[in-house]
Design a protein around this motif. Structure first.
Motif, mmCIF file in Angstrom:
data_model
loop_
_atom_site.group_PDB
_atom_site.id
_atom_site.type_symbol
_atom_site.label_atom_id
_atom_site.label_comp_id
_atom_site.label_asym_id
_atom_site.label_seq_id
_atom_site.Cartn_x
_atom_site.Cartn_y
_atom_site.Cartn_z
ATOM 1 N N TYR A 89 -8.571 -124.487 -57.900
ATOM 2 C CA TYR A 89 -9.102 -125.559 -57.060
ATOM 3 C C TYR A 89 -10.555 -125.311 -56.646
ATOM 4 O O TYR A 89 -11.092 -126.037 -55.806
ATOM 5 N N LEU A 90 -11.158 -124.295 -57.224
ATOM 6 C CA LEU A 90 -12.585 -124.036 -57.024
ATOM 7 C C LEU A 90 -13.290 -124.242 -58.352
ATOM 8 O O LEU A 90 -13.210 -123.410 -59.262
ATOM 9 N N ASN A 91 -13.948 -125.391 -58.494
ATOM 10 C CA ASN A 91 -14.644 -125.686 -59.738
ATOM 11 C C ASN A 91 -15.812 -124.728 -59.934
ATOM 12 O O ASN A 91 -16.584 -124.487 -59.019
ATOM 13 N N GLY A 92 -15.929 -124.202 -61.147
ATOM 14 C CA GLY A 92 -17.016 -123.288 -61.469
ATOM 15 C C GLY A 92 -16.578 -121.858 -61.633
ATOM 16 O O GLY A 92 -17.377 -121.008 -62.032
ATOM 17 N N LYS A 102 -12.113 -112.901 -59.899
ATOM 18 C CA LYS A 102 -11.860 -114.216 -59.302
ATOM 19 C C LYS A 102 -11.953 -114.150 -57.776
ATOM 20 O O LYS A 102 -12.540 -115.022 -57.133
ATOM 21 N N PHE A 103 -11.364 -113.110 -57.210
ATOM 22 C CA PHE A 103 -11.418 -112.968 -55.751
ATOM 23 C C PHE A 103 -12.861 -112.758 -55.285
ATOM 24 O O PHE A 103 -13.270 -113.292 -54.244
ATOM 25 N N GLY A 104 -13.622 -111.978 -56.056
ATOM 26 C CA GLY A 104 -15.021 -111.760 -55.708
ATOM 27 C C GLY A 104 -15.820 -113.050 -55.707
ATOM 28 O O GLY A 104 -16.644 -113.291 -54.813
ATOM 29 N N LYS A 105 -15.565 -113.904 -56.681
ATOM 30 C CA LYS A 105 -16.266 -115.186 -56.724
ATOM 31 C C LYS A 105 -15.836 -116.073 -55.562
ATOM 32 O O LYS A 105 -16.658 -116.805 -54.988
ATOM 33 N N ALA A 106 -14.539 -116.013 -55.211
ATOM 34 C CA ALA A 106 -14.074 -116.759 -54.043
ATOM 35 C C ALA A 106 -14.748 -116.242 -52.775
ATOM 36 O O ALA A 106 -15.069 -117.030 -51.865
ATOM 37 N N TYR A 107 -14.971 -114.940 -52.696
ATOM 38 C CA TYR A 107 -15.629 -114.356 -51.515
ATOM 39 C C TYR A 107 -17.060 -114.863 -51.412
ATOM 40 O O TYR A 107 -17.519 -115.252 -50.328
ATOM 41 N N PHE A 108 -17.779 -114.877 -52.527
ATOM 42 C CA PHE A 108 -19.172 -115.320 -52.473
ATOM 43 C C PHE A 108 -19.275 -116.831 -52.238
ATOM 44 O O PHE A 108 -20.226 -117.302 -51.611
ATOM 45 N N PHE A 109 -18.277 -117.581 -52.704
ATOM 46 C CA PHE A 109 -18.243 -119.005 -52.358
ATOM 47 C C PHE A 109 -18.025 -119.166 -50.853
ATOM 48 O O PHE A 109 -18.627 -120.038 -50.218
ATOM 49 N N SER A 110 -17.176 -118.338 -50.294
ATOM 50 C CA SER A 110 -16.952 -118.375 -48.854
ATOM 51 C C SER A 110 -18.246 -118.066 -48.109
ATOM 52 O O SER A 110 -18.566 -118.733 -47.113
ATOM 53 N N ALA A 111 -19.007 -117.050 -48.556
ATOM 54 C CA ALA A 111 -20.262 -116.697 -47.893
ATOM 55 C C ALA A 111 -21.263 -117.851 -47.967
ATOM 56 O O ALA A 111 -21.977 -118.133 -47.004
ATOM 57 N N GLN A 112 -21.304 -118.546 -49.112
ATOM 58 C CA GLN A 112 -22.212 -119.685 -49.250
ATOM 59 C C GLN A 112 -21.795 -120.832 -48.331
ATOM 60 O O GLN A 112 -22.637 -121.501 -47.725
ATOM 61 N N THR A 113 -20.493 -121.051 -48.213
ATOM 62 C CA THR A 113 -20.005 -122.119 -47.339
ATOM 63 C C THR A 113 -20.218 -121.760 -45.874
ATOM 64 O O THR A 113 -20.626 -122.599 -45.061
ATOM 65 N N HIS A 121 -23.038 -123.945 -57.538
ATOM 66 C CA HIS A 121 -22.407 -123.380 -58.733
ATOM 67 C C HIS A 121 -20.883 -123.501 -58.656
ATOM 68 O O HIS A 121 -20.216 -123.757 -59.665
ATOM 69 N N ILE A 122 -20.323 -123.323 -57.453
ATOM 70 C CA ILE A 122 -18.880 -123.453 -57.221
ATOM 71 C C ILE A 122 -18.679 -124.526 -56.156
ATOM 72 O O ILE A 122 -19.405 -124.563 -55.161
ATOM 73 N N SER A 123 -17.706 -125.375 -56.363
ATOM 74 C CA SER A 123 -17.428 -126.446 -55.404
ATOM 75 C C SER A 123 -15.925 -126.596 -55.236
ATOM 76 O O SER A 123 -15.151 -126.314 -56.155
ATOM 77 N N PRO A 124 -15.485 -127.036 -54.041
ATOM 78 C CA PRO A 124 -14.049 -127.206 -53.813
ATOM 79 C C PRO A 124 -13.509 -128.444 -54.515
ATOM 80 O O PRO A 124 -14.212 -129.448 -54.664
ATOM 81 N N ASN A 125 -12.248 -128.357 -54.917
ATOM 82 C CA ASN A 125 -11.590 -129.468 -55.604
ATOM 83 C C ASN A 125 -10.178 -129.582 -55.042
ATOM 84 O O ASN A 125 -9.400 -128.642 -55.093
ATOM 85 N N GLY A 126 -9.855 -130.711 -54.457
ATOM 86 C CA GLY A 126 -8.537 -130.870 -53.865
ATOM 87 C C GLY A 126 -8.622 -130.930 -52.352
ATOM 88 O O GLY A 126 -9.566 -130.426 -51.729
ATOM 89 N N PHE A 127 -7.598 -131.556 -51.752
ATOM 90 C CA PHE A 127 -7.612 -131.782 -50.304
ATOM 91 C C PHE A 127 -7.564 -130.475 -49.516
ATOM 92 O O PHE A 127 -8.330 -130.275 -48.580
#
Length: 320
Positions: A89-92, A102-113, A121-127
Motif C-alpha cells: 500500500y506504499l507506492n514506490g 522494505k521496512f527501511g524504506k517504510a521508515y524513511f517514508f515515515s521520516a518524510q511524512t 518517490h513513495i506515496s500512500p495508497n489506500g484508505f
C-alpha cells in the motif's frame, strides 16, 4: 552550644523559609548550583513535574538526546504501522527486496511524512495507509512546533551567568578576620545594579532539641553598580557576627551553611536575573585568601580577567 552563651549580640531571623526543626531537614539547604535540595512526594509523578521547566533546565546534551530519541522512536512506530498494514500500500517500494529493506524504506517514508518533506518517490495508497500518513503529518507538525518553542525558550531565556568560587575563606581583614567568597560573570553580558545577600544557617541545641538558626550576615559592600570583574563578597567578623570567635575546629564540627543570593539587571534582556549558591562549613577554608584574578594587559590598554583563577587561594596567618 557554648558559643551562643557567649555571643548574645547575634540576632537570629525567623522568616528564613527553611523552617526551624533540624531533625526534619536533611543535607544542605541549597545545592551548589543554586537549586533547592528537596525531593517532593505525595502526588503522582506527572502532577509533581513541569515538563516545560524540566526541558528548559536540563543539560544541552540531554535535551538534544531526548529530541533525537523521540524523532527516531516516533518514526519507528509509524514505520512499523505502515509495515503491518502492508508495504504493497506504499507506492514506490519494490516488493522484491528483503524484508529489512522494505521496512527501511517504510521508515524513511515515515521520516518524510513526519517532517512534511514529501519527496514524492513513495506515496500512500489506500484508505488505511492514507489515514495513517495524515495522522503522522499532524503529529509531526505539532511535535516540531513544541520543539521549536523549547529551542527558543532555551536560547532566549535570561540567565545570570555568574560563577561562584568552590570554597569560601576566613581571611585577614582590617586587623581582624572576615568571611569571604568570590563570584564572577563569565559570559559577554552586561550586568548592572547587582545586589548580594548572605544568610548563615546553623544547627544548634536549644532546650535539649536541635533547631535551625538563621542569621543575616552584614556585608562590607552589598551593592555594585556594574558587575564586570570578579566580586569578593566580604562579611567582617565583628562582635555582632554569629561567626565571632569561631575557630577552625568549630567550622569542622558544627553543622552550618552559608547561603548566597545575588540578583542583577541584564541590560540585553532588560530584566532582573538571579543566581544562588551555598557553602557548607566544611567548604570554608580557615586561614586563606583569594588571589587576584584580573590584571592589566602588557600594553596597559585593557584589563584581563582570568576566569580559571576563580578558585585560586593562598594560605595565610590570621591575627590572634
Amino acid at each position: 552550644m557554648e558559643f551562643f552563651k557567649q555571643n548574645k549580640k547575634a540576632k537570629a531571623e525567623l522568616n528564613s523559609g527553611f523552617g526551624t526543626s533540624a531533625t526534619s531537614y536533611g543535607g544542605r539547604f541549597v545545592n551548589k548550583d543554586g537549586s533547592a535540595n528537596i525531593r517532593k512526594r505525595g502526588l503522582s509523578f506527572f502532577d509533581r513535574i513541569s515538563w516545560y521547566h524540566t526541558m528548559l533546565d536540563m543539560p544541552t546534551w540531554k535535551f538534544l538526546s531526548i529530541l533525537f530519541g523521540f524523532y527516531f522512536a516516533i518514526n519507528l512506530v509509524f514505520a512499523s504501522l505502515y509495515y503491518l498494514i502492508g508495504i504493497e500500500y506504499l507506492n514506490g517500494i519494490d516488493n522484491n527486496g528483503s524484508e529489512w529493506l522494505k521496512f527501511g524504506k517504510a521508515y524513511f517514508f515515515s521520516a518524510q511524512t513526519f517532517t512534511t518533506v514529501g519527496y514524492g518517490h513513495i506515496s500512500p495508497n489506500g484508505f488505511a495507509t492514507s489515514t495513517l500518513a495524515a495522522a503522522e503529518a499532524l503529529v509531526g507538525l505539532l511535535s516540531f512546533s513544541i520543539a521549536t518553542g523549547l529551542f527558543f525558550g532555551r536560547f532566549s531565556r535570561p540567565r545570570a551567568y555568574i560563577k561562584f568560587s568552590d570554597c569560601a575563606v576566613i581571611a585577614p581583614y582590617r586587623g581582624g578576620t572576615a568571611l569571604m567568597l568570590r563570584l564572577v560573570p563569565f559570559k559577554n553580558t552586561n550586568l548592572t545594579d547587582a545586589y548580594v545577600k548572605i544568610t548563615l544557617g546553623m544547627v544548634v541545641e536549644e532546650d535539649g532539641k536541635k533547631v535551625n538558626k538563621f542569621y543575616q550576615l552584614p556585608l562590607e559592600m552589598q551593592h555594585v553598580n556594574l558587575l564586570t570583574l570578579s566580586w569578593t563578597v566580604v562579611h567582617p567578623i565583628t562582635e555582632e557576627s554569629p561567626l565571632y570567635q569561631f575557630t577552625a575546629a568549630d567550622f569542622a564540627k558544627i553543622e552550618g551553611e552559608i547561603l548566597v543570593f545575588i540578583k542583577a539587571f541584564d541590560e540585553m534582556f532588560c530584566t532582573t536575573v538571579a543566581a544562588n549558591s551555598s557553602y557548607l562549613f566544611t567548604e570554608i577554608k580557615y586561614g586563606a585568601k583569594f588571589n587576584m584574578m584580573y590584571f592589566d594587559a602588557p600594553d596597559d590598554t585593557i584589563t584581563i580577567l582570568e576566569l580559571d583563577k576563580l578558585n585560586d587561594v593562598t594560605a595565610v596567618e590570621l591575627p590572634n
